[in-house]
Motif scaffolding. Sequence first.
Motif, PDB file in Angstrom:
ATOM      1  N   THR A   1      36.853   0.151  30.824  1.00 44.51           N
ATOM      2  CA  THR A   1      37.522   1.439  30.714  1.00 44.51           C
ATOM      3  C   THR A   1      38.796   1.465  31.557  1.00 44.51           C
ATOM      4  OG1 THR A   1      35.436   2.554  30.269  1.00 44.51           O
ATOM      5  CG2 THR A   1      37.248   3.927  31.057  1.00 44.51           C
ATOM      6  N   CYS A   2      38.746   0.906  32.743  1.00 44.75           N
ATOM      7  CA  CYS A   2      39.910   0.840  33.623  1.00 44.75           C
ATOM      8  C   CYS A   2      41.060   0.087  32.947  1.00 44.75           C
ATOM      9  CB  CYS A   2      39.519   0.167  34.934  1.00 44.75           C
ATOM     10  SG  CYS A   2      40.865  -0.093  36.108  1.00 44.75           S
ATOM     11  N   VAL A   3      40.763  -1.080  32.391  1.00 44.10           N
ATOM     12  CA  VAL A   3      41.800  -1.892  31.734  1.00 44.10           C
ATOM     13  C   VAL A   3      42.354  -1.178  30.514  1.00 44.10           C
ATOM     14  CG1 VAL A   3      42.253  -4.027  30.446  1.00 44.10           C
ATOM     15  CG2 VAL A   3      40.954  -4.106  32.565  1.00 44.10           C
ATOM     16  N   THR A   4      41.487  -0.710  29.659  1.00 41.60           N
ATOM     17  CA  THR A   4      41.981  -0.094  28.420  1.00 41.60           C
ATOM     18  C   THR A   4      42.756   1.189  28.702  1.00 41.60           C
ATOM     19  OG1 THR A   4      39.846   0.977  28.008  1.00 41.60           O
ATOM     20  CG2 THR A   4      40.227  -1.158  26.936  1.00 41.60           C
ATOM     21  N   ALA A   5      42.312   1.988  29.652  1.00 43.63           N
ATOM     22  CA  ALA A   5      43.045   3.208  30.003  1.00 43.63           C
ATOM     23  C   ALA A   5      44.421   2.864  30.554  1.00 43.63           C
ATOM     24  CB  ALA A   5      42.254   4.036  31.007  1.00 43.63           C
ATOM     25  N   TRP A   6      44.501   1.853  31.406  1.00 42.51           N
ATOM     26  CA  TRP A   6      45.779   1.459  31.995  1.00 42.51           C
ATOM     27  C   TRP A   6      46.729   0.942  30.915  1.00 42.51           C
ATOM     28  CZ3 TRP A   6      49.336  -2.303  32.530  1.00 42.51           C
ATOM     29  CH2 TRP A   6      50.261  -2.176  33.574  1.00 42.51           C
ATOM     30  N   VAL A   7      46.227   0.051  30.060  1.00 40.52           N
ATOM     31  CA  VAL A   7      47.077  -0.519  28.997  1.00 40.52           C
ATOM     32  C   VAL A   7      47.526   0.577  28.041  1.00 40.52           C
ATOM     33  CG1 VAL A   7      47.163  -2.134  27.045  1.00 40.52           C
ATOM     34  CG2 VAL A   7      46.057  -2.830  29.188  1.00 40.52           C
ATOM     35  N   ASP A   8      46.609   1.432  27.598  1.00 40.15           N
ATOM     36  CA  ASP A   8      46.976   2.527  26.693  1.00 40.15           C
ATOM     37  C   ASP A   8      48.044   3.424  27.323  1.00 40.15           C
ATOM     38  OD1 ASP A   8      45.357   1.808  24.516  1.00 40.15           O
ATOM     39  OD2 ASP A   8      43.680   3.050  25.186  1.00 40.15           O
ATOM     40  N   ALA A   9      47.908   3.734  28.612  1.00 39.56           N
ATOM     41  CA  ALA A   9      48.854   4.622  29.286  1.00 39.56           C
ATOM     42  C   ALA A   9      50.194   3.945  29.576  1.00 39.56           C
ATOM     43  CB  ALA A   9      48.244   5.139  30.584  1.00 39.56           C
ATOM     44  N   SER A  10      50.201   2.626  29.668  1.00 38.65           N
ATOM     45  CA  SER A  10      51.421   1.909  30.049  1.00 38.65           C
ATOM     46  C   SER A  10      52.509   1.970  28.988  1.00 38.65           C
ATOM     47  CB  SER A  10      51.113   0.440  30.347  1.00 38.65           C
ATOM     48  OG  SER A  10      50.947  -0.301  29.143  1.00 38.65           O
ATOM     49  N   ASP A  11      52.110   2.064  27.731  1.00 40.83           N
ATOM     50  CA  ASP A  11      53.056   2.054  26.621  1.00 40.83           C
ATOM     51  C   ASP A  11      53.898   0.775  26.615  1.00 40.83           C
ATOM     52  OD1 ASP A  11      53.915   3.254  24.264  1.00 40.83           O
ATOM     53  OD2 ASP A  11      55.683   4.123  25.226  1.00 40.83           O
ATOM     54  N   ARG A  12      53.307  -0.315  27.135  1.00 42.60           N
ATOM     55  CA  ARG A  12      53.982  -1.616  27.174  1.00 42.60           C
ATOM     56  C   ARG A  12      53.065  -2.674  26.585  1.00 42.60           C
ATOM     57  NH1 ARG A  12      55.067  -3.144  32.783  1.00 42.60           N
ATOM     58  NH2 ARG A  12      53.610  -1.579  33.486  1.00 42.60           N
ATOM     59  N   ILE A  13      53.593  -3.876  26.470  1.00 38.78           N
ATOM     60  CA  ILE A  13      52.823  -4.985  25.914  1.00 38.78           C
ATOM     61  C   ILE A  13      52.561  -5.998  27.013  1.00 38.78           C
ATOM     62  CG2 ILE A  13      52.836  -6.877  24.245  1.00 38.78           C
ATOM     63  CD1 ILE A  13      54.553  -5.061  22.456  1.00 38.78           C
TER      64      ILE A  13
ATOM     65  N   VAL B   1      40.958 -11.326  27.259  1.00 34.92           N
ATOM     66  CA  VAL B   1      41.462 -10.135  26.559  1.00 34.92           C
ATOM     67  C   VAL B   1      40.758  -9.805  25.247  1.00 34.92           C
ATOM     68  CG1 VAL B   1      43.736 -10.231  27.619  1.00 34.92           C
ATOM     69  CG2 VAL B   1      43.373 -11.345  25.416  1.00 34.92           C
ATOM     70  N   ARG B   2      39.831 -10.641  24.811  1.00 39.68           N
ATOM     71  CA  ARG B   2      39.148 -10.346  23.542  1.00 39.68           C
ATOM     72  C   ARG B   2      38.507  -8.956  23.558  1.00 39.68           C
ATOM     73  NH1 ARG B   2      40.595 -11.820  19.228  1.00 39.68           N
ATOM     74  NH2 ARG B   2      38.582 -11.494  18.310  1.00 39.68           N
ATOM     75  N   LEU B   3      37.727  -8.669  24.572  1.00 41.07           N
ATOM     76  CA  LEU B   3      37.018  -7.391  24.626  1.00 41.07           C
ATOM     77  C   LEU B   3      37.971  -6.209  24.844  1.00 41.07           C
ATOM     78  CD1 LEU B   3      34.327  -5.891  24.504  1.00 41.07           C
ATOM     79  CD2 LEU B   3      34.087  -6.303  26.973  1.00 41.07           C
ATOM     80  N   PRO B   4      38.852  -6.249  25.845  1.00 48.39           N
ATOM     81  CA  PRO B   4      39.768  -5.115  25.994  1.00 48.39           C
ATOM     82  C   PRO B   4      40.618  -4.860  24.741  1.00 48.39           C
ATOM     83  CG  PRO B   4      39.826  -6.462  27.972  1.00 48.39           C
ATOM     84  CD  PRO B   4      39.008  -7.195  26.951  1.00 48.39           C
ATOM     85  N   LYS B   5      41.083  -5.904  24.100  1.00 48.24           N
ATOM     86  CA  LYS B   5      41.910  -5.781  22.895  1.00 48.24           C
ATOM     87  C   LYS B   5      41.185  -4.979  21.808  1.00 48.24           C
ATOM     88  CE  LYS B   5      44.689  -8.854  19.998  1.00 48.24           C
ATOM     89  NZ  LYS B   5      45.923  -8.109  20.173  1.00 48.24           N
ATOM     90  N   LEU B   6      39.905  -5.209  21.678  1.00 44.55           N
ATOM     91  CA  LEU B   6      39.105  -4.507  20.670  1.00 44.55           C
ATOM     92  C   LEU B   6      38.956  -3.011  20.955  1.00 44.55           C
ATOM     93  CD1 LEU B   6      36.249  -7.102  20.140  1.00 44.55           C
ATOM     94  CD2 LEU B   6      38.080  -6.534  18.532  1.00 44.55           C
ATOM     95  N   HIS B   7      39.140  -2.616  22.205  1.00 42.14           N
ATOM     96  CA  HIS B   7      38.922  -1.228  22.594  1.00 42.14           C
ATOM     97  C   HIS B   7      40.212  -0.428  22.791  1.00 42.14           C
ATOM     98  CE1 HIS B   7      34.537  -1.371  23.141  1.00 42.14           C
ATOM     99  NE2 HIS B   7      34.763  -2.645  23.360  1.00 42.14           N
ATOM    100  N   LEU B   8      41.355  -1.040  22.590  1.00 38.69           N
ATOM    101  CA  LEU B   8      42.629  -0.333  22.765  1.00 38.69           C
ATOM    102  C   LEU B   8      42.944   0.557  21.571  1.00 38.69           C
ATOM    103  CD1 LEU B   8      44.861  -3.220  24.147  1.00 38.69           C
ATOM    104  CD2 LEU B   8      43.953  -1.259  25.422  1.00 38.69           C
ATOM    105  N   LYS B   9      43.712   1.615  21.812  1.00 40.71           N
ATOM    106  CA  LYS B   9      44.198   2.447  20.705  1.00 40.71           C
ATOM    107  C   LYS B   9      45.063   1.606  19.776  1.00 40.71           C
ATOM    108  CE  LYS B   9      44.131   6.699  23.365  1.00 40.71           C
ATOM    109  NZ  LYS B   9      44.928   7.673  24.097  1.00 40.71           N
ATOM    110  N   ASP B  10      45.898   0.723  20.352  1.00 37.30           N
ATOM    111  CA  ASP B  10      46.737  -0.199  19.584  1.00 37.30           C
ATOM    112  C   ASP B  10      46.476  -1.613  20.098  1.00 37.30           C
ATOM    113  OD1 ASP B  10      48.646  -1.694  18.299  1.00 37.30           O
ATOM    114  OD2 ASP B  10      50.366  -0.595  19.093  1.00 37.30           O
ATOM    115  N   PRO B  11      45.647  -2.400  19.391  1.00 37.96           N
ATOM    116  CA  PRO B  11      45.305  -3.746  19.861  1.00 37.96           C
ATOM    117  C   PRO B  11      46.509  -4.664  20.063  1.00 37.96           C
ATOM    118  CG  PRO B  11      43.891  -3.106  18.031  1.00 37.96           C
ATOM    119  CD  PRO B  11      44.951  -2.050  18.154  1.00 37.96           C
ATOM    120  N   ALA B  12      47.626  -4.370  19.425  1.00 36.90           N
ATOM    121  CA  ALA B  12      48.826  -5.201  19.587  1.00 36.90           C
ATOM    122  C   ALA B  12      49.421  -5.086  20.990  1.00 36.90           C
ATOM    123  CB  ALA B  12      49.869  -4.822  18.535  1.00 36.90           C
TER     124      ALA B  12
END
Length: 116
Positions: free
Chosen positions: A13-25, A33-44
């Motif tokens: 949850t920490c990783v996905t929330a941070w990545v989703d909020a970052s608006d960066r790649i 990253v397999r698991l976090p990628k699957l849980h992101l709003k935008d896996p890209a």
Amino acid sequence: MASAAGAADPDLTCVTAWVDASDRIGGGQFWTVRLPKLHLKDPARLVQVDHELNGYAWLVDRRDFDAGEVSFLVEDAQTVPWHLPVPAVPDEVVDCGRYRILDFGTVTLPLGPLRS
């Protein structure tokens, strides 16, 4: 046993929330990253790379690599030490339990050629 399978994973949850909020790649190695990628709003938002930031095109949408660069890296205990294509020091290291996010801020790291 079923309750354990459905329990929230605070590290994920920490990783996905941070990545989703970052608006960066960002990037990370396959097993990390397999698991976090699957849980992101935008896996890209997470690109699979090897330890030298070459695109690791295994079981992913190859359009993920169109970004051409990343500004953070996700790592864990299985991450092979990084050999970055350009000198860079993270502005911040975000602790997410079993994960760490190396945030390079406005510095971008170029992705190398694809391999699989």
